[in-house]
Design a protein around this motif. Structure first.
Motif, short mmCIF file in Angstrom:
data_model
loop_
_atom_site.label_atom_id
_atom_site.label_comp_id
_atom_site.label_asym_id
_atom_site.label_seq_id
_atom_site.Cartn_x
_atom_site.Cartn_y
_atom_site.Cartn_z
N ASN A 190 0.84 -1.20 0.00
CA ASN A 190 0.00 0.00 0.00
C ASN A 190 0.87 1.25 0.00
OD1 ASN A 190 -1.44 2.18 2.01
ND2 ASN A 190 -2.92 1.16 0.68
N LEU A 191 0.46 2.24 -0.77
CA LEU A 191 1.19 3.51 -0.82
C LEU A 191 0.44 4.56 -0.01
CD1 LEU A 191 3.57 5.16 -1.90
CD2 LEU A 191 2.17 5.71 -3.91
N ASN A 192 1.13 5.21 0.91
CA ASN A 192 0.53 6.21 1.80
C ASN A 192 0.40 7.54 1.07
OD1 ASN A 192 0.15 8.29 3.72
ND2 ASN A 192 1.25 7.18 5.30
N ILE A 193 -0.86 7.92 0.83
CA ILE A 193 -1.16 9.25 0.27
C ILE A 193 -2.14 9.94 1.22
CG2 ILE A 193 -1.83 10.50 -1.85
CD1 ILE A 193 0.46 8.69 -2.32
N GLY A 194 -2.00 9.66 2.52
CA GLY A 194 -2.96 10.19 3.46
C GLY A 194 -2.39 10.84 4.70
N LEU A 196 2.41 12.28 -10.36
CA LEU A 196 3.57 11.66 -9.71
C LEU A 196 3.16 10.39 -8.99
CD1 LEU A 196 6.49 11.55 -8.77
CD2 LEU A 196 5.91 13.16 -6.93
N VAL A 197 2.01 10.42 -8.32
CA VAL A 197 1.53 9.22 -7.64
C VAL A 197 1.31 8.10 -8.66
CG1 VAL A 197 -0.28 8.23 -6.19
CG2 VAL A 197 0.45 10.59 -5.82
N ALA A 198 0.75 8.44 -9.80
CA ALA A 198 0.53 7.44 -10.85
C ALA A 198 1.85 6.83 -11.31
CB ALA A 198 -0.20 8.08 -12.03
N ASP A 199 2.88 7.66 -11.47
CA ASP A 199 4.20 7.13 -11.84
C ASP A 199 4.73 6.19 -10.77
OD1 ASP A 199 4.17 8.61 -14.18
OD2 ASP A 199 5.42 10.25 -13.38
N CYS A 200 4.49 6.56 -9.51
CA CYS A 200 4.97 5.73 -8.40
C CYS A 200 4.30 4.37 -8.39
CB CYS A 200 4.73 6.45 -7.07
SG CYS A 200 5.78 7.89 -6.79
N VAL A 201 2.97 4.36 -8.46
CA VAL A 201 2.28 3.07 -8.37
C VAL A 201 2.53 2.22 -9.60
CG1 VAL A 201 0.53 3.90 -6.74
CG2 VAL A 201 0.08 4.05 -9.20
N ALA A 202 2.65 2.85 -10.76
CA ALA A 202 2.95 2.08 -11.97
C ALA A 202 4.31 1.41 -11.85
CB ALA A 202 2.90 3.00 -13.19
N MET A 238 -5.52 6.95 -10.58
CA MET A 238 -4.99 5.72 -9.98
C MET A 238 -5.43 4.50 -10.79
SD MET A 238 -3.16 6.78 -7.53
CE MET A 238 -2.90 8.20 -8.62
N ARG A 239 -6.67 4.49 -11.20
CA ARG A 239 -7.15 3.37 -12.01
C ARG A 239 -6.37 3.27 -13.31
NH1 ARG A 239 -13.46 2.94 -13.55
NH2 ARG A 239 -12.95 4.84 -14.71
N GLY A 240 -6.11 4.42 -13.92
CA GLY A 240 -5.34 4.42 -15.16
C GLY A 240 -3.92 3.91 -14.99
N ALA A 241 -3.39 4.04 -13.77
CA ALA A 241 -2.03 3.57 -13.51
C ALA A 241 -1.98 2.09 -13.11
CB ALA A 241 -1.41 4.41 -12.39
N GLY A 242 -3.15 1.46 -12.98
CA GLY A 242 -3.19 0.03 -12.69
C GLY A 242 -3.69 -0.34 -11.31
#
Length: 340
Positions: free
Chosen positions: A98-102, A123-129, A163-167
């Protein structure tokens, strides 16, 4: 359940999860919680990617196999570093990353991660991807509904879409804004108003996403209400820590449909004894485990005596299981408990 779980099983486990909480949900706490619920999804404290990748702090990923289903929460904002940290966590056997964005704390903001990243969804999308590409475990996100002057009804659906677009296919949403300036982390958990209806709307707008709701949930009755409303899962935080028996002992039966009777509080203490003994034999201190057990008898006669004995006698270098025995006396003896 003592082995890595299948994806379908962790989706079911996410119907109820215990939130990642700094200084609280360490491996000793999670072992205790797992004794009370075999099905609930457990999260680690946040572990920063820099600590793992640059600091060599792989020991922070240690967990007992009995904790499955268990997820690690990572903090960071550099895609390559997070990818490496995710790979390390997957190698350790975590069921979810899990990635903390909170988190709104100053310390987290200074590291450019946590809730501040809601201002930079790309940037979050790049991270999760990058995290998804680096290893096989599912990558999820825990976020707020917005930060500072953002309009949650606008920012949250756009964030989920990104986020959905990043997977990402599963998220936990704390139904409060985070104010990055002017409020302490504690105040950020209490002062910004809850907006459960907005999170419900997100589930209606994104039916293909598995969404859990978080924030202000304090009982299994409330968990059942959120699940009945439309949510896929509910994440519960402080109540699961301060009153764990009230939240977790009946969770398997009420939330997951299990028929096996739950343990009672005394059986939980007995089940902790071998774990505590092993911890002491490795050179650990009693209070490192016992501090997570303080709320076990909350609301019962003698609970104050239980807490006092553990708190006052559990810190000594030689403190052992005899302290547990002494702490049980007030809750085992109702008459004495009334005077404690």
């Amino acid at each position: 359940m003592n082995k890595k779980v299948e994806k379908s099983d962790i989706y079911r486990a996410a119907r109820l999860s215990v939130a990642p909480m700094m200084d609280w949900t360490d491996r000793h706490c999670r072992y205790l919680h797992r004794l009370m619920s075999k099905r609930t999804l457990l999260y680690t404290e946040m572990v920063t990617a820099p600590a793992l990748v640059r600091g060599g702090a792989r020991h922070l990923l240690r967990f007992d196999p009995a904790e499955h289903p268990v997820a690690v929460q990572l903090g960071g904002s550099e895609p390559k570093e997070l990818a490496e940290a995710a790979r390390m966590a997957a190698d350790e056997g975590y069921d979810e990353i899990n990635l903390n964005i909170g988190c709104p704390s100053d310390r987290v903001q200074s590291g450019c991660f946590g809730a501040v990243l809601m201002e930079n969804p790309a940037l979050v999308a790049d991270c999760v991807a990058a995290m998804i590409a680096a290893q096989p475990a599912e990558v999820t996100v825990k976020c707020r509904i917005g930060v500072d002057d953002q309009e949650p009804a606008e920012i949250l659906p756009a964030f989920i879409e990104t986020m959905r677009g990043a997977g990402v296919r599963r998220m936990a949403i704390h139904a409060r804004k985070a104010w990055l300036q002017g409020l302490s982390p504690k105040e950020n958990r209490e002062i910004p108003p809850l907006d459960y209806q907005l999170v419900y709307q997100m589930k209606r707008d994104f039916p293909d996403m598995h969404l859990s709701i978080n924030g202000g949930v304090s009982s299994l009755n409330e968990v059942e209400t959120h699940l009945a409303a439309c949510m896929d899962g509910v994440m519960i935080g402080r109540a699961a820590y301060h009153t764990p028996a009230d939240v977790l002992l009946d969770a398997d039966q009420r939330i997951f449909g299990e028929t096996t009777p739950p343990l009672d509080r005394f059986e939980v203490v007995d089940a902790m004894r071998p774990y505590i003994a092993a911890h002491l034999a490795e050179g650990g201190r009693l209070h490192q485990v016992a501090r997570h057990m303080l709320g076990l008898f909350a609301g019962l006669p003698g609970a104050r005596g239980w807490r006092r004995v553990l708190s006052e006698q559990g810190h000594g270098a030689s403190a052992g299981l005899e302290v547990i025995d002494a702490a049980l006396e007030p809750v085992r003896d109702p008459h004495r408990a009334l005077a404690v």
